[in-house]
Design an enzyme around this catalytic site. Structure first.
Site, PDB file in Angstrom:
ATOM      1  N   SER A 147       0.868  -1.412   0.481  1.00  0.00           N
ATOM      2  CA  SER A 147       0.443   0.134   0.074  1.00  0.00           C
ATOM      3  C   SER A 147       1.015   1.318  -0.062  1.00  0.00           C
ATOM      4  O   SER A 147       1.907   1.476  -0.942  1.00  0.00           O
ATOM      5  CB  SER A 147      -0.894  -0.434   1.289  1.00  0.00           C
ATOM      6  OG  SER A 147      -1.787   1.141   0.982  1.00  0.00           O
TER       7      SER A 147
ATOM      8  N   GLU B 241     -12.833   8.387 -10.723  1.00  0.00           N
ATOM      9  CA  GLU B 241     -13.306   9.457 -11.362  1.00  0.00           C
ATOM     10  C   GLU B 241     -11.700   9.554 -12.873  1.00  0.00           C
ATOM     11  O   GLU B 241     -11.296   9.353 -12.283  1.00  0.00           O
ATOM     12  CB  GLU B 241     -12.996  10.657  -9.930  1.00  0.00           C
ATOM     13  CG  GLU B 241     -14.706  10.974 -10.188  1.00  0.00           C
ATOM     14  CD  GLU B 241     -14.475  12.777 -10.244  1.00  0.00           C
ATOM     15  OE1 GLU B 241     -13.798  13.547 -10.146  1.00  0.00           O
ATOM     16  OE2 GLU B 241     -15.114  13.104  -8.808  1.00  0.00           O
TER      17      GLU B 241
ATOM     18  N   HIS C 195      -3.953  -0.287  -4.741  1.00  0.00           N
ATOM     19  CA  HIS C 195      -5.223  -1.208  -4.408  1.00  0.00           C
ATOM     20  C   HIS C 195      -6.155  -0.399  -5.794  1.00  0.00           C
ATOM     21  O   HIS C 195      -7.566   0.097  -5.968  1.00  0.00           O
ATOM     22  CB  HIS C 195      -6.751  -0.214  -3.096  1.00  0.00           C
ATOM     23  CG  HIS C 195      -5.384  -0.121  -1.931  1.00  0.00           C
ATOM     24  ND1 HIS C 195      -6.294  -1.083  -1.043  1.00  0.00           N
ATOM     25  CD2 HIS C 195      -4.249   0.078  -1.247  1.00  0.00           C
ATOM     26  CE1 HIS C 195      -5.391  -0.763   0.468  1.00  0.00           C
ATOM     27  NE2 HIS C 195      -4.063   0.442   0.008  1.00  0.00           N
TER      28      HIS C 195
END
Lengths: 341, 341
Positions: free
Chosen positions: A181, A199, A224
């Protein structure tokens, strides 16, 4: 406070380890202070010239949420422990707000996977690390592991310190640096810090980037990836400089980078490679705020377990997932006995 | 029940329109019944040969959640009403579970944008449409608009009926067919019905596709694209047949397709074009269920407002967003006076 907690397992009992703590107070005499009490900058052990030397080490860059459950495959963390040759694993929780929760989880997992020497490094304040660089952490170490959290906590507290220089040296000499991460994003030369997920990128929108630890050159790494709908922001990032390859890594998925030359994918998800080299047009340099990104002719690869990618030629190759899985099966029975790469 | 509600505005008062209802009971005598009471299939008005004729019409394919608020730009719906030449707009809510909520909203919006003749078509049961094809709906019509809902409700109730054949004929002769969300997906030759969002495609995973209305050949269309993280499923779809171009349309964003040849983008988001023609490798035909997709060498374009794409050469071109916006500004002051394409 920079704190290193080393746990050595006695007689294979993972829950009964010895603990050693190092903090700034113990070693303050090692560091000079200026007259007004400010800390002097530490001497750097590796400068820009040294950092161009060839790399012998390995990076394991994980897209977050890697499988840690005892009754699951734990493919990725077995890749990590497969890189130890009986040596130390350093778990660095500096990115996290909850190091006290993460550390015992990773400690238990790595011990269950056969690692006997698992050490905790947390850095609460940069100043503590300046006073006490804790360089002896790397003695006998095979793996340095960054947990998740916030990218900027890693760079603001660790980057430019003697410990960070020692980490780079450790990597160049053949050590494995792993991160999940936030710990994945920091590996890049320029790291993606934040930006809107789910988006399409807008030109005037804040897509925050900052210098990363630079262990993997010419890349921008996002994590992710499919789960949080981040193709828009990764394309927004590579559009700004097509020299950089965008790597979007799904959860429970990792790339294993060998000697800065190529990587292989392991895990349940995919790795998206966005290569903007042949891009013919983008509007990202236009000054109209709120314009949506245009970007023509990106080359996109979706890689899954066993596939590899040559970072020099920018070409993918498909792999031998079954072979890899067999290897991993074997390493479970003989933990630490076989590096799978 | 197939119901068409026509509202004509009297003296520009959008909330005081006359209403005409057509339902199956009124026109049952038009349709023959077999001895056991089953409905005979209707005669088709256009067969496969006819459907290869050149197309004079326009498609407006919208990624869902197009702006409908009175005090906002309503760019996309102004594009739709810009296609009327004083003629009728048919709003078809067959996809929706809440046609009674959607219809008055669209009716008001289209009236506010200057359309005087706005008609509602809902199809509760296919049988009603077989009994009463309502073909007179198309008399004087300029635009047919599909709302959102479920793709399969559109095809199961409408496809293969005389009304659907009349719709295709309307389109081929120069009419505009618009659709949002589910109404967008059905435009394609093969439509994406469902599949997991926010994940990379897995080979064994259900990615449901079905024959669409086929107004736009050689494409697979997905909507709510960046917002719902659907790059994985779109790539999973095009991987299965690289002849098809994958079009991922963001919310409040549309493509305006002219004569099946090219399209232009309008709206606040982006349109992703995934062209798999040069793909060198995929594992999607492998039989290993739960394997994650591999797909090498997809050409990806991100198009924003004013950009266009030639469907024959598969090449994008960047556009003149400002010109487009100026045109739209003018058409707001003179509603219906100017088609912007």
């Amino acid at each position: 406070m920079a704190r290193a907690t080393r746990t050595r397992r006695a007689g294979g009992n993972g829950h009964n380890g010895k603990t050693r703590r190092i903090d700034a107070a113990q070693s303050r005499t090692q560091t000079e202070r200026s007259s007004d009490g400010d800390l002097l900058p530490p001497a750097r052990t590796a400068g820009p010239a040294e950092s161009r030397r060839p790399v012998a080490g390995r990076l394991i860059i994980i897209g977050g949420h890697e499988d840690r459950e005892k009754d699951s495959e734990r493919l990725i963390l077995r890749e990590v422990t497969g890189c130890t040759k009986g040596g130390r694993v350093i778990v660095c929780t500096v990115a996290s707000d909850v190091p006290g929760e993460l550390w015992p989880e990773y400690q238990r997992t790595f011990q269950e996977l056969g690692c006997e020497d698992v050490v905790h490094l947390d850095i609460e304040r940069r100043a503590d690390l300046l006073l006490n660089p804790s360089l002896d952490l790397f003695e006998g170490a095979d793996v340095f592991f960054f947990t998740g959290g916030a990218q900027l906590k890693i760079t603001t507290r660790l980057a430019g310190t003697r410990l960070c220089a020692a980490l780079e040296e450790f990597y160049r000499r053949g050590g494995t640096v792993a991160g999940t991460s936030a710990g994945a994003s920091v590996m890049a030369e320029t790291m993606l810090v934040s930006g809107v997920s789910g988006e399409t990128h807008r030109i005037g929108e804040t897509l925050q980037m900052a210098p990363g630890l630079g262990f993997l050159r010419d890349t921008i790494i996002d994590q992710h990836f499919a789960e949080r709908g981040r193709i828009g922001r990764l394309l927004g990032a590579v559009a700004q400089n097509p020299r950089f390859i965008g790597l979007g890594i799904d959860e429970n998925t990792a790339i294993i980078v060998e000697r800065e030359e190529s990587f292989t994918v392991v895990g349940s998800g995919a790795v998206y490679v966005a290569d903007a080299e042949d891009v013919t047009y983008t509007n990202v340099a236009e000054e109209e705020s709120e314009r949506t990104l245009s970007l023509f002719n990106v080359r996109l690869h979706v890689l899954s377990q066993g596939d590899s990618f040559d970072l020099r030629t920018r070409r993918p190759a498909h792999g031998f997932a079954k072979t890899l899985e067999r290897k991993l099966d074997r390493s479970e029975h003989f933990p630490g006995a076989e590096a799978t790469h």
